[in-house]
Scaffold this motif. Sequence first.
Motif, mmCIF file in Angstrom:
data_model
loop_
_atom_site.group_PDB
_atom_site.id
_atom_site.type_symbol
_atom_site.label_atom_id
_atom_site.label_comp_id
_atom_site.label_asym_id
_atom_site.label_seq_id
_atom_site.Cartn_x
_atom_site.Cartn_y
_atom_site.Cartn_z
ATOM 1 N N SER A 28 31.261 40.804 15.227
ATOM 2 C CA SER A 28 31.766 41.841 14.091
ATOM 3 C C SER A 28 30.730 43.062 13.795
ATOM 4 N N VAL A 29 29.792 43.022 14.762
ATOM 5 C CA VAL A 29 28.732 44.060 14.673
ATOM 6 C C VAL A 29 29.666 45.422 15.304
ATOM 7 N N PRO A 30 29.387 46.279 14.534
ATOM 8 C CA PRO A 30 30.063 47.859 14.994
ATOM 9 C C PRO A 30 29.330 48.056 16.316
ATOM 10 N N VAL A 31 30.050 48.484 17.297
ATOM 11 C CA VAL A 31 29.660 48.731 18.631
ATOM 12 C C VAL A 31 29.859 50.277 18.987
ATOM 13 N N ILE A 32 29.021 50.742 19.344
ATOM 14 C CA ILE A 32 29.283 52.348 19.982
ATOM 15 C C ILE A 32 29.042 52.115 21.610
ATOM 16 N N VAL A 33 29.730 52.527 22.361
ATOM 17 C CA VAL A 33 29.719 52.662 23.663
ATOM 18 C C VAL A 33 29.133 53.878 24.494
ATOM 19 N N TYR A 34 28.149 53.615 25.305
ATOM 20 C CA TYR A 34 27.585 54.680 25.799
ATOM 21 C C TYR A 34 28.318 55.042 27.107
ATOM 22 N N HIS A 35 28.703 56.276 26.902
ATOM 23 C CA HIS A 35 29.675 57.001 28.018
ATOM 24 C C HIS A 35 28.399 57.744 28.960
ATOM 25 N N ARG A 36 28.146 57.269 29.930
ATOM 26 C CA ARG A 36 27.053 57.563 30.905
ATOM 27 C C ARG A 36 26.942 56.834 32.282
ATOM 28 N N GLY A 37 26.317 57.531 33.363
ATOM 29 C CA GLY A 37 25.998 56.698 34.443
ATOM 30 C C GLY A 37 27.081 55.910 35.026
ATOM 31 N N THR A 38 27.006 54.590 34.857
ATOM 32 C CA THR A 38 27.813 53.695 35.572
ATOM 33 C C THR A 38 29.227 53.398 34.766
ATOM 34 N N GLY A 39 29.212 54.059 33.360
ATOM 35 C CA GLY A 39 30.226 53.775 32.443
ATOM 36 C C GLY A 39 30.774 55.021 31.842
ATOM 37 N N VAL A 40 31.244 55.665 33.052
ATOM 38 C CA VAL A 40 31.835 57.090 32.461
ATOM 39 C C VAL A 40 33.616 56.635 32.453
ATOM 40 N N PHE A 41 34.102 56.849 31.217
ATOM 41 C CA PHE A 41 35.646 56.872 30.944
ATOM 42 C C PHE A 41 36.440 57.936 31.182
ATOM 43 N N THR A 42 37.614 57.656 31.470
ATOM 44 C CA THR A 42 38.741 58.783 31.589
ATOM 45 C C THR A 42 39.208 58.680 30.150
ATOM 46 N N ALA A 43 40.031 59.571 29.651
ATOM 47 C CA ALA A 43 40.655 59.642 28.456
ATOM 48 C C ALA A 43 41.641 58.334 28.270
ATOM 49 N N PRO A 44 42.468 58.037 29.030
ATOM 50 C CA PRO A 44 43.321 56.953 28.927
ATOM 51 C C PRO A 44 42.406 55.591 28.535
ATOM 52 N N ALA A 45 41.585 55.313 29.528
ATOM 53 C CA ALA A 45 40.591 54.128 29.458
ATOM 54 C C ALA A 45 39.840 54.251 28.148
ATOM 55 N N ALA A 46 39.360 55.353 27.809
ATOM 56 C CA ALA A 46 38.670 55.452 26.516
ATOM 57 C C ALA A 46 39.536 55.231 25.323
ATOM 58 N N ALA A 47 40.723 55.580 25.334
ATOM 59 C CA ALA A 47 41.699 55.032 24.166
ATOM 60 C C ALA A 47 41.991 53.754 24.229
ATOM 61 N N LYS A 48 42.053 52.863 25.214
ATOM 62 C CA LYS A 48 41.967 51.612 25.366
ATOM 63 C C LYS A 48 40.950 50.768 24.488
ATOM 64 N N LEU A 49 39.760 51.483 24.543
ATOM 65 C CA LEU A 49 38.618 51.022 23.564
ATOM 66 C C LEU A 49 38.922 50.645 22.095
ATOM 67 N N LEU A 50 39.925 51.249 21.592
ATOM 68 C CA LEU A 50 40.509 51.416 20.378
ATOM 69 C C LEU A 50 41.178 49.953 19.996
ATOM 70 N N ASP A 51 41.525 49.264 21.125
ATOM 71 C CA ASP A 51 42.143 47.939 20.983
ATOM 72 C C ASP A 51 40.947 46.728 20.832
ATOM 73 N N ILE A 52 39.658 46.979 20.941
ATOM 74 C CA ILE A 52 38.709 45.899 20.910
ATOM 75 C C ILE A 52 38.260 46.325 19.470
ATOM 76 N N PRO A 53 38.493 45.551 18.545
ATOM 77 C CA PRO A 53 38.235 45.649 17.025
ATOM 78 C C PRO A 53 36.816 46.349 16.675
ATOM 79 N N SER A 54 35.827 45.574 17.503
ATOM 80 C CA SER A 54 34.373 46.019 17.006
ATOM 81 C C SER A 54 34.081 47.208 17.532
ATOM 82 N N VAL A 55 34.552 47.802 18.418
ATOM 83 C CA VAL A 55 34.212 49.136 18.951
ATOM 84 C C VAL A 55 34.440 50.332 18.012
ATOM 85 N N VAL A 56 33.527 50.987 17.546
ATOM 86 C CA VAL A 56 33.694 51.995 16.626
ATOM 87 C C VAL A 56 33.532 53.312 17.029
#
Length: 206
Positions: A28-56
């Motif tokens: 339940s801890v709020p999580v910020i995803v670091y978008h860089r390096g080996t974790g670069v998201f496209t817009a559609p993939a980034a939108a899927k992060l909203l399905d993970i409740p703790s990702v804010v």
Amino acid sequence: VLLLPPYLVTGPQDGLVDYVRYAVGDTSVPVIVYHRGTGVFTAPAAAKLLDIPSVVGIKDGYGDVEAMTRIVTTIRALGTQRSADFLFFNGLPTAEVSAKAYAAAGVARYSSAVHCFAPEIAHRFHRALAENDDTTMDALLAGFYLPLVALRDETPGFAVSLVKAAARLRGDKVGTVRPPLIEPTPEQIDRLGKIVENGFAVLKGL
């Protein structure tokens, strides 16, 4: 908490989303995803992060304003309360230099390394950004931030090393960096001190 990218390896976009889902689990801890390096998201993939409740939110350290514009626009266009509340941060080194461009793309929040050793300058720039005060921002950029970035770019890792060195110059008890990062030379520290002094002179003249 800030979730760093996968270690050493990357994968397809669905794999990156699964990595976030696996890493945060049911916390339940709020999580910020670091978008860089080996974790670069496209817009559609980034939108899927909203399905993970703790990702804010997402913190961008990749530095592609167009990509962030796509991500911000795609998420905001979902039209839900979740998408409206989702947070975006500019996490580039010396973020003030890119702050105006990112704010125009809908990413007004940023983390400030300068705040660690010259919070007075960092606060003034932040206020100027919020007030669309280009005169103040340009003065601080020209007189302080851009010279600091020029020194930073001389050596890999100086985005960290210079911050610690500047904090020591201002009297803070801060240790040295660990390998593979290196400390600035005495000549570079002298220049750093002059850059900081000039930054405060500019601030005083505003």
